[in-house]
Design an enzyme around this catalytic site. Structure first.
Site, PDB file in Angstrom:
ATOM      1  N   GLU A 187       1.016  -1.196  -0.031  1.00  0.00           N
ATOM      2  CA  GLU A 187       0.155   0.142  -0.006  1.00  0.00           C
ATOM      3  C   GLU A 187       1.156   1.116  -0.014  1.00  0.00           C
ATOM      4  OE1 GLU A 187      -3.136  -0.481   3.047  1.00  0.00           O
ATOM      5  OE2 GLU A 187      -3.608  -2.363   2.262  1.00  0.00           O
ATOM      6  N   GLU A 295      -5.407  -8.020  -0.988  1.00  0.00           N
ATOM      7  CA  GLU A 295      -6.183  -7.408   0.122  1.00  0.00           C
ATOM      8  C   GLU A 295      -7.575  -6.981  -0.279  1.00  0.00           C
ATOM      9  OE1 GLU A 295      -5.120  -5.287   3.474  1.00  0.00           O
ATOM     10  OE2 GLU A 295      -3.076  -5.966   3.486  1.00  0.00           O
TER      11      GLU A 295
END
Length: 369
Positions: A187, A295
């Site tokens: 991320e 995710e």
């Protein structure tokens, strides 16, 4: 449609694709089982996708450490095909992760998953070397500090050594290393971790990635790893690949996209996932990589049909190896991403599980041969 997209995507990335071996991995000396896993991830993506769940074998809604227990199995009768694990705090020499999981228990569960034929993927929310946890992002010096010549390089080497000790300890009953998918510094397109886009330059991030990969493979002699590059949501391929460390440093292209906003955001989420996977899978095909949704999920599963009419629709048509939804916390009410017995989406989850192209553990082909 994807064939037409590939030239445009490659043009945006401004890269010329070299000829690559059919099953090439970052680590040329990867174990036989690790290379087989990489090849089989590519194969399974042509047939469908695996379902994964973070911390599935460790705890769930209302329980922790019950041997053999799984919220997913309780609902569906089968384990996930992919199990996610978190190593945050391993670098500090702690006995428990940042989610209060005993590392010895985690090691045992990883071994059990491998023995049954499942796939293990590991994330690492490593603490900030300048102080605080991974989410302490009030500095632009942390990444620079851990690189060679930086003030925290020696400390970070110690942290990498501790990480390596755990990864090296993952062995089966015969002492053979268990392959794992390692997903560090994820991320990074966001700004909520100390390695985020506002916390370091492109050059610093790619240097951190390369330093870590080379240290684990060349210095620590770990040959059971496949490396996942996983930005957060990105609007296009150019942004996705802005901090890409290179084809020789990445095995798997991932992305983390969550469904926020409930019912009103249903179509937005579906479109975002589908469009992102569209350019990712095109790039993965060109680069000889695997694509995954590393995710995803919607907290508390308020949509009863989320499995068949949201996430299944979102990923359909794109050759990815797996999706992984986040954890079912045992100590945080409402923080769950897979159903448990009696949860509103449980019936829809069974319909999802029974789809021909969705793989849970018992339906997996051999992944390590």
């Amino acid at each position: 449609m994807k064939i037409r997209l590939i030239p445009a995507i490659l043009s945006m990335m401004c890269v010329t694709m070299p000829a690559m071996a059919k099953s090439a991995t970052v680590d040329a000396n990867a174990t036989k089982a690790t290379k087989a896993l990489f090849a089989n991830l590519k194969k399974i993506a042509t047939k469908g996708f695996m379902f994964g769940h973070q911390d599935d074998a460790l705890y769930g809604v209302g329980w922790k450490y019950d041997a053999g227990r799984s919220d997913v199995k309780s609902v569906s009768g089968d384990y996930p095909a992919v199990f996610g694990w978190e190593l945050g705090n391993i670098e500090l020499g702690h006995l428990h992760s940042l989610d209060s999981v005993c590392f010895d228990t985690m090691r045992l569960r990883i071994k059990e998953v491998y023995k049954r034929g499942g796939v293990n993927t590991i994330s690492w929310h490593v603490n900030n070397p300048l102080g605080g946890n991974a989410w302490n992002c009030n500095t632009t010096e942390a990444v620079k500090s851990v690189l060679p010549g930086g003030s925290k390089n020696a400390l970070f080497q110690q942290w990498l050594n501790r990480l390596a000790v755990f990864l090296k300890s993952l062995k089966d009953d015969k002492g053979t290393s268990i392959p794992v998918l390692l997903r560090p510094y994820h991320e990074h397109t966001g700004a909520w971790f100390w390695w985020g886009s506002k916390q370091c330059t492109v050059q610093e991030y790619t240097a951190l990635w390369k330093y870590t990969v080379n240290y684990l493979i060349k210095t620590k002699k770990l040959h059971n790893l496949l490396f996942i590059y996983s930005p957060a949501s990105t609007p296009d391929a150019a942004h996705y690949f802005e901090r890409y460390p290179g084809d020789n440093m990445v095995d798997i292209l991932g992305v983390d996209i969550y469904h926020y906003g409930g019912e009103p955001a249903r179509d937005k989420f579906i479109d975002e996932v589908h469009n992102t996977l569209n350019f990712m899978t095109a790039a993965a095909a060109a680069k000889n990589k695997v694509a995954v949704l590393s995710e995803t999920g919607i907290e508390s599963l308020p949509l009863k049909d989320w499995w068949t009419n949201v996430i299944y629709k979102a990923v359909s048509g794109n050759p990815i190896a797996y999706i992984l939804v986040w954890r079912n916390a045992c100590d945080k009410p409402g923080h769950f991403y897979a159903p448990y017995l009696g949860q509103a989406s449980a019936d829809d989850f069974i319909l999802f599980k029974n789809k021909e192209n969705v793989f849970f553990e018992s339906k997996l082909p051999s992944m390590y041969k």
